[in-house]
Design a protein around this motif. Structure first.
Motif, PDB file in Angstrom:
ATOM      1  N   GLY A  29       0.712  -1.223  -0.101  1.00 24.82           N
ATOM      2  CA  GLY A  29      -0.099   0.055  -0.147  1.00 24.82           C
ATOM      3  C   GLY A  29       0.617   1.213   0.015  1.00 24.82           C
ATOM      4  N   GLY A  30       0.446   2.212  -0.554  1.00 24.99           N
ATOM      5  CA  GLY A  30       1.248   3.522  -0.862  1.00 24.99           C
ATOM      6  C   GLY A  30       1.010   4.036  -2.363  1.00 24.99           C
ATOM      7  N   ALA A  31       1.765   4.660  -2.809  1.00 23.61           N
ATOM      8  CA  ALA A  31       1.647   5.809  -3.930  1.00 23.61           C
ATOM      9  C   ALA A  31       1.450   4.932  -4.971  1.00 23.61           C
ATOM     10  N   GLU A  32       0.490   4.893  -5.578  1.00 23.17           N
ATOM     11  CA  GLU A  32      -0.054   4.081  -6.844  1.00 23.17           C
ATOM     12  C   GLU A  32       1.067   4.043  -8.230  1.00 23.17           C
ATOM     13  N   ASP A  33       1.526   5.203  -8.239  1.00 25.93           N
ATOM     14  CA  ASP A  33       2.517   5.354  -9.631  1.00 25.93           C
ATOM     15  C   ASP A  33       3.991   5.033  -8.913  1.00 25.93           C
ATOM     16  N   TRP A  34       4.209   4.650  -7.649  1.00 26.60           N
ATOM     17  CA  TRP A  34       5.355   4.287  -7.189  1.00 26.60           C
ATOM     18  C   TRP A  34       6.564   5.457  -7.236  1.00 26.60           C
ATOM     19  N   ASN A  35       5.704   6.667  -7.096  1.00 30.43           N
ATOM     20  CA  ASN A  35       6.657   7.983  -7.105  1.00 30.43           C
ATOM     21  C   ASN A  35       7.380   8.085  -8.529  1.00 30.43           C
ATOM     22  N   ILE A  37       8.814   5.803 -10.365  1.00 31.95           N
ATOM     23  CA  ILE A  37       9.563   4.886 -10.818  1.00 31.95           C
ATOM     24  C   ILE A  37       8.969   4.162 -11.960  1.00 31.95           C
ATOM     25  N   GLN A  38       9.946   3.647 -12.939  1.00 29.60           N
ATOM     26  CA  GLN A  38       9.519   3.224 -14.243  1.00 29.60           C
ATOM     27  C   GLN A  38       9.695   1.607 -14.067  1.00 29.60           C
ATOM     28  N   HIS A  39      10.341   0.924 -12.929  1.00 32.66           N
ATOM     29  CA  HIS A  39      10.268  -0.340 -12.971  1.00 32.66           C
ATOM     30  C   HIS A  39       9.803  -1.083 -11.810  1.00 32.66           C
ATOM     31  N   ARG A  40       9.519  -2.446 -11.884  1.00 33.01           N
ATOM     32  CA  ARG A  40       8.638  -2.877 -10.844  1.00 33.01           C
ATOM     33  C   ARG A  40       9.303  -4.263 -10.160  1.00 33.01           C
ATOM     34  N   ILE A  41       8.948  -4.676  -8.941  1.00 31.95           N
ATOM     35  CA  ILE A  41       9.160  -6.133  -8.283  1.00 31.95           C
ATOM     36  C   ILE A  41       7.999  -6.358  -7.718  1.00 31.95           C
ATOM     37  N   ASN A  42       7.809  -7.579  -7.749  1.00 29.61           N
ATOM     38  CA  ASN A  42       6.783  -8.240  -6.772  1.00 29.61           C
ATOM     39  C   ASN A  42       7.481  -9.430  -6.559  1.00 29.61           C
ATOM     40  N   TRP A  43       6.662 -10.272  -5.680  1.00 31.83           N
ATOM     41  CA  TRP A  43       7.210 -11.532  -5.152  1.00 31.83           C
ATOM     42  C   TRP A  43       5.896 -12.448  -4.575  1.00 31.83           C
ATOM     43  N   LEU A 122      10.781 -18.471  -2.402  1.00 33.17           N
ATOM     44  CA  LEU A 122      10.617 -17.172  -2.620  1.00 33.17           C
ATOM     45  C   LEU A 122      10.816 -17.165  -4.200  1.00 33.17           C
ATOM     46  N   PHE A 123       9.810 -16.567  -5.006  1.00 33.43           N
ATOM     47  CA  PHE A 123       9.800 -16.308  -6.325  1.00 33.43           C
ATOM     48  C   PHE A 123       9.565 -14.851  -6.544  1.00 33.43           C
ATOM     49  N   CYS A 124      10.653 -14.191  -7.176  1.00 35.67           N
ATOM     50  CA  CYS A 124      10.596 -12.737  -7.250  1.00 35.67           C
ATOM     51  C   CYS A 124      10.565 -12.348  -8.698  1.00 35.67           C
ATOM     52  N   ASN A 125       9.918 -11.595  -9.213  1.00 33.64           N
ATOM     53  CA  ASN A 125       9.676 -10.918 -10.655  1.00 33.64           C
ATOM     54  C   ASN A 125       9.988  -9.658 -10.749  1.00 33.64           C
ATOM     55  N   ILE A 126      11.186  -9.440 -11.185  1.00 31.92           N
ATOM     56  CA  ILE A 126      11.598  -7.713 -11.554  1.00 31.92           C
ATOM     57  C   ILE A 126      11.462  -7.555 -12.994  1.00 31.92           C
ATOM     58  N   TYR A 127      10.830  -6.489 -13.254  1.00 32.61           N
ATOM     59  CA  TYR A 127      10.760  -6.209 -14.787  1.00 32.61           C
ATOM     60  C   TYR A 127      10.842  -4.662 -15.000  1.00 32.61           C
ATOM     61  N   LEU A 128      11.472  -4.377 -16.109  1.00 29.84           N
ATOM     62  CA  LEU A 128      11.834  -2.893 -16.660  1.00 29.84           C
ATOM     63  C   LEU A 128      10.655  -2.318 -17.077  1.00 29.84           C
ATOM     64  N   ALA A 129       9.631  -2.182 -16.528  1.00 28.77           N
ATOM     65  CA  ALA A 129       8.318  -1.501 -17.227  1.00 28.77           C
ATOM     66  C   ALA A 129       7.402  -1.173 -15.901  1.00 28.77           C
ATOM     67  N   THR A 130       6.504  -0.354 -16.201  1.00 27.41           N
ATOM     68  CA  THR A 130       5.600   0.168 -15.458  1.00 27.41           C
ATOM     69  C   THR A 130       4.203  -1.002 -15.177  1.00 27.41           C
ATOM     70  N   GLU A 131       3.988  -1.370 -16.496  1.00 23.79           N
ATOM     71  CA  GLU A 131       2.961  -2.425 -16.573  1.00 23.79           C
ATOM     72  C   GLU A 131       3.289  -3.844 -17.095  1.00 23.79           C
ATOM     73  N   TYR A 132       2.872  -4.645 -16.448  1.00 16.79           N
ATOM     74  CA  TYR A 132       3.193  -6.194 -16.971  1.00 16.79           C
ATOM     75  C   TYR A 132       2.089  -6.559 -17.908  1.00 16.79           C
ATOM     76  N   VAL A 133       2.753  -6.484 -19.128  1.00 15.11           N
ATOM     77  CA  VAL A 133       1.905  -6.834 -20.228  1.00 15.11           C
ATOM     78  C   VAL A 133       2.624  -8.089 -20.938  1.00 15.11           C
ATOM     79  N   LYS A 134       1.908  -9.157 -21.337  1.00 15.09           N
ATOM     80  CA  LYS A 134       2.367 -10.400 -22.012  1.00 15.09           C
ATOM     81  C   LYS A 134       1.826 -10.416 -23.473  1.00 15.09           C
ATOM     82  N   THR A 135       2.548 -10.919 -24.257  1.00 17.32           N
ATOM     83  CA  THR A 135       2.056 -11.235 -25.632  1.00 17.32           C
ATOM     84  C   THR A 135       2.222 -12.588 -25.971  1.00 17.32           C
TER      85      THR A 135
END
Length: 291
Positions: A29-35, A37-43, A122-135
């Motif tokens: 919970g916090g800033a929805e736009d991650w202040n 930041i243009q990249h993301r991590i989740n786990w 523990l499985f972490c996903n680090i991606y260099l984008a703001t939205e996780y879009v799959k093709t």
């Protein structure tokens, strides 16, 4: 008490119910736009066998998959077998140790099958984008048995020698040197296991690019609770923020931060950074004052 200036940079963990069997995680919970930041991590924590992703697909960004055990004190304490398919050739690799998998943009990958889980992962996903879009990939695997993609499976990567501290242990890391045989990426990171109170050695500093700091509980089932207490100083005001939950600290470039005080450790947890530059040294805000 003076109003906080830097508290907005910390995303803090809250409870979240899971829809995928045998997995658990926390939502931040916090800033929805991650202040900005243009990249993301989740786990996620994986406690039993499941096929997490079935469909082969690609992304229009680079990403890193991190597989760790849930014992931050010992990265070798890894008891699982995970199968991941890479490339149009359908090469399938088994992951059975602490590992980082590099997925350059455009590379076909998956299925991702957690075949055997002796101990939670523990499985972490680090991606260099703001939205996780799959093709979705519409092709068919050729099912060759070569090792064209073996270089993307980096087993037990570590950045040099760890500090000789009983309260700290290496997990995994990615550096420009480690990825040199694959390509150059605007990303370097590390995961450290934190076992006891101490002060991280970094003095107050700033970077010429964005950075994420993260605190990840070592085990699932504790909700958002970190299992410890960390104090981080921000800005020229040296404003101190206390963190006791799973958290991500979003640091836009030029924000002064550190030192970091690990004040309390009830249960080991992971601490680390993701810096959006090819190397840590290249991110110095002032080149005449190296980091």
């Amino acid at each position: 008490m003076p109003e906080s200036k830097y508290g907005k940079y910390i995303l803090r963990g809250t409870e979240k119910k899971q829809s995928i069997p045998e997995t658990s995680s926390v939502v931040l919970g916090g800033a929805e736009d991650w202040n900005g930041i243009q990249h993301r991590i989740n786990w996620q924590y994986v406690s039993g066998p499941n096929v997490m992703v079935e469909e082969p697909h690609t992304h229009d960004f680079d990403k890193f998959l991190v597989f760790l055990g849930t014992n931050p004190a010992n990265a070798d304490d890894f008891d699982a077998e995970i199968e991941l398919t890479l490339g149009e050739e359908g090469e399938t690799y088994t992951i059975n140790t602490a590992t980082v998998v590099v997925i350059p943009k455009g590379m076909v990958h998956c299925p991702l099958n957690f075949k055997r889980i002796g101990k939670p992962i523990l499985f972490c996903n680090i991606y260099l984008a703001t939205e996780y879009v799959k093709t979705a990939w519409a092709g068919q695997f050729t099912k060759t048995t070569g090792s064209k993609y073996e270089k993307y499976i980096i087993r037990e990567p570590k950045k040099g020698e760890p500090r000789k501290l009983d309260s700290e242990a290496w997990g995994v890391s990615i550096t420009e040197e480690i990825t040199s045989k694959i390509g150059k990426f605007n990303c370097n990171f590390n995961f450290l296991g934190i076992m006891g109170p101490h002060v991280l050695p970094d003095p107050p500093h700033q970077h010429n690019c964005d950075e994420i700091l993260f605190l990840i509980p070592g085990t699932s089932g504790t909700g958002p609770d970190l299992g410890g207490e960390v104090e981080l100083a921000f800005g020229e005001e040296w404003e101190k923020q206390t963190i006791t939950t799973a958290a991500i600290v979003c640091l836009p470039k030029e924000i002064v931060h550190c030192p970091v005080y690990i004040k309390k450790v009830d249960k080991p947890f992971y601490w680390g950074h993701i810096l959006f530059a090819s190397s840590y040294d290249s991110s110095a805000f002032n080149p005449e004052r190296p980091l």
